[in-house]
Enzyme design. Structure first.
Site, PDB file in Angstrom:
ATOM      1  N   PHE A   1      69.897  56.974  27.893  1.00 29.70           N
ATOM      2  CA  PHE A   1      68.851  55.959  27.719  1.00 29.70           C
ATOM      3  C   PHE A   1      68.925  55.276  26.355  1.00 29.70           C
ATOM      4  O   PHE A   1      68.419  54.185  26.184  1.00 29.70           O
ATOM      5  CB  PHE A   1      67.459  56.611  27.896  1.00 29.70           C
ATOM      6  CG  PHE A   1      66.952  57.298  26.654  1.00 29.70           C
ATOM      7  CD1 PHE A   1      66.283  56.592  25.662  1.00 29.70           C
ATOM      8  CD2 PHE A   1      67.173  58.656  26.431  1.00 29.70           C
ATOM      9  CE1 PHE A   1      65.832  57.211  24.507  1.00 29.70           C
ATOM     10  CE2 PHE A   1      66.735  59.280  25.282  1.00 29.70           C
ATOM     11  CZ  PHE A   1      66.061  58.549  24.321  1.00 29.70           C
TER      12      PHE A   1
ATOM     13  N   LYS B   1      76.435  54.326  36.331  1.00 31.03           N
ATOM     14  CA  LYS B   1      75.152  54.977  36.638  1.00 31.03           C
ATOM     15  C   LYS B   1      74.420  55.080  35.314  1.00 31.03           C
ATOM     16  O   LYS B   1      74.586  56.031  34.564  1.00 31.03           O
ATOM     17  CB  LYS B   1      75.421  56.364  37.237  1.00 31.03           C
ATOM     18  CG  LYS B   1      74.360  56.888  38.185  1.00 31.03           C
ATOM     19  CD  LYS B   1      72.967  56.957  37.616  1.00 31.03           C
ATOM     20  CE  LYS B   1      72.749  58.054  36.625  1.00 31.03           C
ATOM     21  NZ  LYS B   1      71.466  57.950  35.885  1.00 31.03           N
TER      22      LYS B   1
ATOM     23  N   GLU C   1      67.998  56.090  34.117  1.00 31.35           N
ATOM     24  CA  GLU C   1      66.905  55.577  34.955  1.00 31.35           C
ATOM     25  C   GLU C   1      65.684  55.211  34.111  1.00 31.35           C
ATOM     26  O   GLU C   1      64.724  54.655  34.601  1.00 31.35           O
ATOM     27  CB  GLU C   1      66.545  56.611  36.036  1.00 31.35           C
ATOM     28  CG  GLU C   1      65.980  57.938  35.557  1.00 31.35           C
ATOM     29  CD  GLU C   1      67.050  58.923  35.049  1.00 31.35           C
ATOM     30  OE1 GLU C   1      68.172  58.494  34.684  1.00 31.35           O
ATOM     31  OE2 GLU C   1      66.734  60.126  34.988  1.00 31.35           O
ATOM     32  N   ARG C   2      65.758  55.523  32.783  1.00 23.79           N
ATOM     33  CA  ARG C   2      64.578  55.232  31.970  1.00 23.79           C
ATOM     34  C   ARG C   2      64.555  53.783  31.481  1.00 23.79           C
ATOM     35  O   ARG C   2      63.509  53.223  31.220  1.00 23.79           O
ATOM     36  CB  ARG C   2      64.506  56.198  30.788  1.00 23.79           C
ATOM     37  CG  ARG C   2      63.969  57.540  31.262  1.00 23.79           C
ATOM     38  CD  ARG C   2      63.877  58.528  30.166  1.00 23.79           C
ATOM     39  NE  ARG C   2      65.040  59.396  30.155  1.00 23.79           N
ATOM     40  CZ  ARG C   2      65.256  60.341  29.280  1.00 23.79           C
ATOM     41  NH1 ARG C   2      64.404  60.537  28.308  1.00 23.79           N
ATOM     42  NH2 ARG C   2      66.325  61.096  29.346  1.00 23.79           N
TER      43      ARG C   2
ATOM     44  N   SER D   1      73.119  64.257  26.894  1.00 21.13           N
ATOM     45  CA  SER D   1      72.844  65.512  26.185  1.00 21.13           C
ATOM     46  C   SER D   1      73.950  66.538  26.466  1.00 21.13           C
ATOM     47  O   SER D   1      74.638  66.453  27.494  1.00 21.13           O
ATOM     48  CB  SER D   1      71.486  66.056  26.633  1.00 21.13           C
ATOM     49  OG  SER D   1      71.490  66.201  28.036  1.00 21.13           O
TER      50      SER D   1
ATOM     51  N   CYS E   1      72.502  59.061  18.605  1.00 28.39           N
ATOM     52  CA  CYS E   1      73.347  60.246  18.487  1.00 28.39           C
ATOM     53  C   CYS E   1      73.988  60.309  17.106  1.00 28.39           C
ATOM     54  O   CYS E   1      74.513  61.333  16.719  1.00 28.39           O
ATOM     55  CB  CYS E   1      74.415  60.253  19.563  1.00 28.39           C
ATOM     56  SG  CYS E   1      75.582  58.925  19.339  1.00 28.39           S
TER      57      CYS E   1
ATOM     58  N   GLU F   1      68.938  69.806  18.482  1.00 31.32           N
ATOM     59  CA  GLU F   1      68.777  68.356  18.355  1.00 31.32           C
ATOM     60  C   GLU F   1      67.319  68.031  18.694  1.00 31.32           C
ATOM     61  O   GLU F   1      66.835  68.386  19.774  1.00 31.32           O
ATOM     62  CB  GLU F   1      69.707  67.649  19.346  1.00 31.32           C
ATOM     63  CG  GLU F   1      69.609  66.142  19.270  1.00 31.32           C
ATOM     64  CD  GLU F   1      70.551  65.434  20.251  1.00 31.32           C
ATOM     65  OE1 GLU F   1      70.621  65.848  21.419  1.00 31.32           O
ATOM     66  OE2 GLU F   1      71.205  64.463  19.831  1.00 31.32           O
TER      67      GLU F   1
HETATM   68  P1  NAD Z   1      70.613  62.938  29.453  1.00 26.00           P
HETATM   69  O1  NAD Z   1      71.663  63.966  29.359  1.00 26.00           O
HETATM   70  O2  NAD Z   1      69.242  63.353  29.856  1.00 26.00           O
HETATM   71  O3  NAD Z   1      71.037  61.788  30.505  1.00 26.00           O
HETATM   72  C1  NAD Z   1      72.270  61.122  30.391  1.00 26.00           C
HETATM   73  C2  NAD Z   1      72.668  60.613  31.781  1.00 26.00           C
HETATM   74  O4  NAD Z   1      72.836  61.729  32.658  1.00 26.00           O
HETATM   75  C3  NAD Z   1      71.621  59.722  32.435  1.00 26.00           C
HETATM   76  O5  NAD Z   1      72.270  58.699  33.154  1.00 26.00           O
HETATM   77  C4  NAD Z   1      70.895  60.673  33.368  1.00 26.00           C
HETATM   78  O6  NAD Z   1      70.336  60.012  34.495  1.00 26.00           O
HETATM   79  C5  NAD Z   1      71.990  61.613  33.796  1.00 26.00           C
HETATM   80  N1  NAD Z   1      71.494  62.963  34.113  1.00 26.00           N
HETATM   81  C6  NAD Z   1      70.397  63.572  33.636  1.00 26.00           C
HETATM   82  N2  NAD Z   1      70.290  64.825  34.137  1.00 26.00           N
HETATM   83  C7  NAD Z   1      71.361  65.000  34.942  1.00 26.00           C
HETATM   84  C8  NAD Z   1      71.824  66.112  35.727  1.00 26.00           C
HETATM   85  N3  NAD Z   1      71.155  67.254  35.788  1.00 26.00           N
HETATM   86  N4  NAD Z   1      72.968  65.946  36.410  1.00 26.00           N
HETATM   87  C9  NAD Z   1      73.660  64.800  36.359  1.00 26.00           C
HETATM   88  N5  NAD Z   1      73.263  63.721  35.610  1.00 26.00           N
HETATM   89  C10 NAD Z   1      72.130  63.833  34.925  1.00 26.00           C
HETATM   90  O7  NAD Z   1      70.585  62.190  28.038  1.00 26.00           O
HETATM   91  P2  NAD Z   1      69.564  61.095  27.536  1.00 26.00           P
HETATM   92  O8  NAD Z   1      68.253  61.748  27.236  1.00 26.00           O
HETATM   93  O9  NAD Z   1      69.581  59.917  28.414  1.00 26.00           O
HETATM   94  O10 NAD Z   1      70.259  60.644  26.158  1.00 26.00           O
HETATM   95  C11 NAD Z   1      70.058  61.303  24.938  1.00 26.00           C
HETATM   96  C12 NAD Z   1      71.173  62.273  24.636  1.00 26.00           C
HETATM   97  O11 NAD Z   1      72.414  61.584  24.637  1.00 26.00           O
HETATM   98  C13 NAD Z   1      71.070  62.891  23.263  1.00 26.00           C
HETATM   99  O12 NAD Z   1      71.406  64.244  23.356  1.00 26.00           O
HETATM  100  C14 NAD Z   1      72.081  62.127  22.433  1.00 26.00           C
HETATM  101  O13 NAD Z   1      72.578  62.810  21.306  1.00 26.00           O
HETATM  102  C15 NAD Z   1      73.137  61.900  23.439  1.00 26.00           C
HETATM  103  N6  NAD Z   1      74.023  60.803  23.070  1.00 26.00           N
HETATM  104  C16 NAD Z   1      75.289  61.124  22.678  1.00 26.00           C
HETATM  105  C17 NAD Z   1      76.156  60.118  22.278  1.00 26.00           C
HETATM  106  C18 NAD Z   1      77.558  60.454  21.863  1.00 26.00           C
HETATM  107  O14 NAD Z   1      78.393  59.552  21.803  1.00 26.00           O
HETATM  108  N7  NAD Z   1      77.872  61.693  21.576  1.00 26.00           N
HETATM  109  C19 NAD Z   1      75.736  58.796  22.295  1.00 26.00           C
HETATM  110  C20 NAD Z   1      74.433  58.511  22.712  1.00 26.00           C
HETATM  111  C21 NAD Z   1      73.581  59.532  23.107  1.00 26.00           C
END
Ligand code: NAD
Length: 502
Positions: free
Chosen positions: A153, A177, A180-181, A230, A285, A387
């Site tokens: 998101f 994909k 969704e937020r 994450s 991140c 985090e």
């Molecule tokens: P998230 O892991 O909750 O979601 C990321 C994606 O995965 C979304 O599209 C979500 O719909 C999908 N998803 C969520 N749960 C899932 C599951 N159980 N199975 C399959 N797909 C699923 O992350 P977020 O809250 O959207 O983003 C924040 C996180 O992303 C933070 O931890 C941040 O550090 C990380 N991030 C990392 C980088 C990097 O390059 N390392 C860059 C940006 C964000």
């Protein structure tokens, strides 16, 4: 779930979907705390339809020569730039980051598409003449086919553009994909790609939750999976994709440290830390979430400078110019951040500025957390280990340089790190020895520019190739090696010996 709001559809085969959506999820305006729309959650059939469409488009798109694909990408860049204000407003209203910060989100994505337009050069293979007598060898970089991106998101424009830009330039077709937020901007980006001349089906967007992601990974036609989010999800998607024999790169969470040496320009460091810790409400991140001053005197001075600056910050509605940063993305995110602040207090850290319970006039239901500063945090504490992904900066005091260097190096995450100093020798030593993927020297958020690669180490990244830069092209292509000999009239007869270079 509410029912009286517009539904944000998928974008499949060059059009917004119109079928009724039995499953949806609320999309909030974090500044007001109110639902502003609903987003469709894809069924397995809808995911299959997106992959079908991408599969059909692959023949046409991959057959265009790279320069023609690049021209379409550059037209896409022009259209994104023309619509940047509209996109940034939508992004800001769904994510909660300020309007200028939303423009930055779009701009950093566009820069990667501009880089990807260099595909004709970046896809060149190698050639060796006379590798054996009359034998030449050359290599080709070919697209993989249909590839997928699953994005978080916190950068709803930048990360989809990082992934799709390079994958498409290399001749693949793409199923995105997004989170969704904040799903609206990815759909607009796909619409603009179509307007730029990409054939229908080249870039599809399906919204959804775990079931949509599983359906994408399980589809045998999807050749590669690029994920950002994450760490637990990154690791599980990496393992799932690997079990299916797919190429995967999955980037996870972070806990980025900034080490401040005693000779640093402390005013500069304090300004940099405040921007990097609290910009976008800490939901980056590459946000700095741990400051490590070296020596008690440096620490006392730094904490005083930080406190002064933090108390002058304004948290407010994302589209209001006076806001330094906006709300966090959801009520759940705010609750988790506030809970972790309490954990910090209970574990004995010194809460210097408490951002809990902040009230924004006329926006009492918005998801706000004020800037928060902890001092005297120690490495065993949860607020140092986990985090937080919110506007919380922890100060861990180090007694000397080696202790400071060890803190980010021994941490579970290894995304970004910064060092503040005037001493080139110390900076060089730090950048060489620190066990972290991206390093800033007097630069607090060292997100590499488009033509270098982006990727963290340890629990911040799974897979061996980084995002964008030359690694992006390596990830989204496969290498073929061709060994050639032309009949020259000389006949050697059959040989039963393994051909070797000698
Ligand atoms: P998230 O892991 O909750 O979601 C990321 C994606 O995965 C979304 O599209 C979500 O719909 C999908 N998803 C969520 N749960 C899932 C599951 N159980 N199975 C399959 N797909 C699923 O992350 P977020 O809250 O959207 O983003 C924040 C996180 O992303 C933070 O931890 C941040 O550090 C990380 N991030 C990392 C980088 C990097 O390059 N390392 C860059 C940006 C964000």
């Amino acid at each position: 779930m509410t029912t009286d709001h517009p539904v944000i559809p998928h974008f499949i085969d060059g059009a917004r979907t119109t079928a009724p959506e039995p499953r949806t999820s609320d999309v909030f305006d974090p500044s007001t705390g109110r639902v502003q729309a609903r987003v469709a959650l894809a069924s397995e059939d809808e995911v299959r339809a997106a992959v079908d469409s991408a599969e059909r488009a692959f023949g046409t798109w991959s057959a265009l020569n790279p320069q023609r694909r690049a021209r379409i990408l550059l037209r896409w860049v022009d259209l994104i730039n023309e619509h940047a204000d509209e996109l940034a407003r939508t992004l800001s209203k769904e994510h909660g980051k300020t309007f200028p910060d939303a423009k930055g989100d779009i701009q950093r994505g566009v820069e990667v598409v501009e880089f990807a337009a260099g595909a004709p050069h970046l896809l060149k293979g190698e050639f060796s003449s006379d590798a054996g007598t009359g034998i030449d060898v050359h290599s080709l970089r070919q697209p993989l086919g249909v590839v997928a991106g699953i994005t978080p998101f916190n950068f709803p424009a930048m990360i989809p553009l990082w992934k799709a830009g390079i994958a498409l330039a290399a001749g693949n077709t793409f199923v995105l994909k997004p989170s969704e937020r904040d799903p609206s901007v990815p759909v607009r980006l796909a619409e603009l790609a179509l307007e730029a001349g990409m054939p229908a089906g080249t870039l599809n967007v399906v919204h959804g939750d775990k079931s949509a992601v599983d359906a994408l990974i399980d589809d045998p036609r999807v050749q590669a999976v690029g994920f950002v989010g994450s760490t637990p999800i990154a690791q599980s998607i990496y393992e799932h994709a690997a079990r299916r024999g797919k190429r995967a790169q999955c980037f996870g969470g972070a806990k980025n440290h900034a080490v401040i040496l005693p000779d640093a320009d402390l005013e500069m460091a304090a300004d940099a830390l405040v921007g990097a810790a609290f910009g976008s409400a800490g939901e980056r991140c590459m946000a700095i979430s741990v400051a490590v001053p070296v020596g008690e005197e440096t620490a006392d001075r730094l904490v005083a400078l930080l406190r002064e600056r933090i108390q002058a910050l304004t948290v407010g509605p994302s589209l209001e110019e006076s806001s330094d940063f906006g709300p966090v993305v959801s009520a759940q995110a705010r609750a988790r951040i506030e809970e972790l602040i309490q954990v910090g207090v209970d574990e004995g850290a010194e809460l210097v500025v408490d951002g809990r319970g902040v009230q924004v006039p006329d926006h009492e239901d918005g998801f706000y957390v004020g800037a928060t500063l902890f001092d005297r945090v120690t490495p065993g504490m949860r607020i140092h280990r986990e985090e937080i992904f919110g506007p919380v900066l922890c100060v861990v005091r180090a007694k000397d340089y080696e202790e400071a260097l060890a803190l980010p190096s021994e941490h579970e995450f290894g995304n970004g790190v910064a060092v503040f100093t005037r001493d080139g020798d110390a900076a060089r030593d730090f950048a060489t020895r620190v066990d972290v993927g991206m390093v800033g020297v007097n630069v607090p958020i060292p997100v590499p520019i488009a033509y270098y690669t982006f990727g963290g180490w340890k629990a911040s990244g799974f897979g061996d190739l980084n995002q964008h830069g030359p690694d992006g092209f390596r990830f989204y292509t496969k290498t073929k090696t061709v060994t050639t000999r032309w009949p020259s009239g000389v006949r050697e007869g059959a040989s039963f010996v393994m051909p070797a270079g000698s």
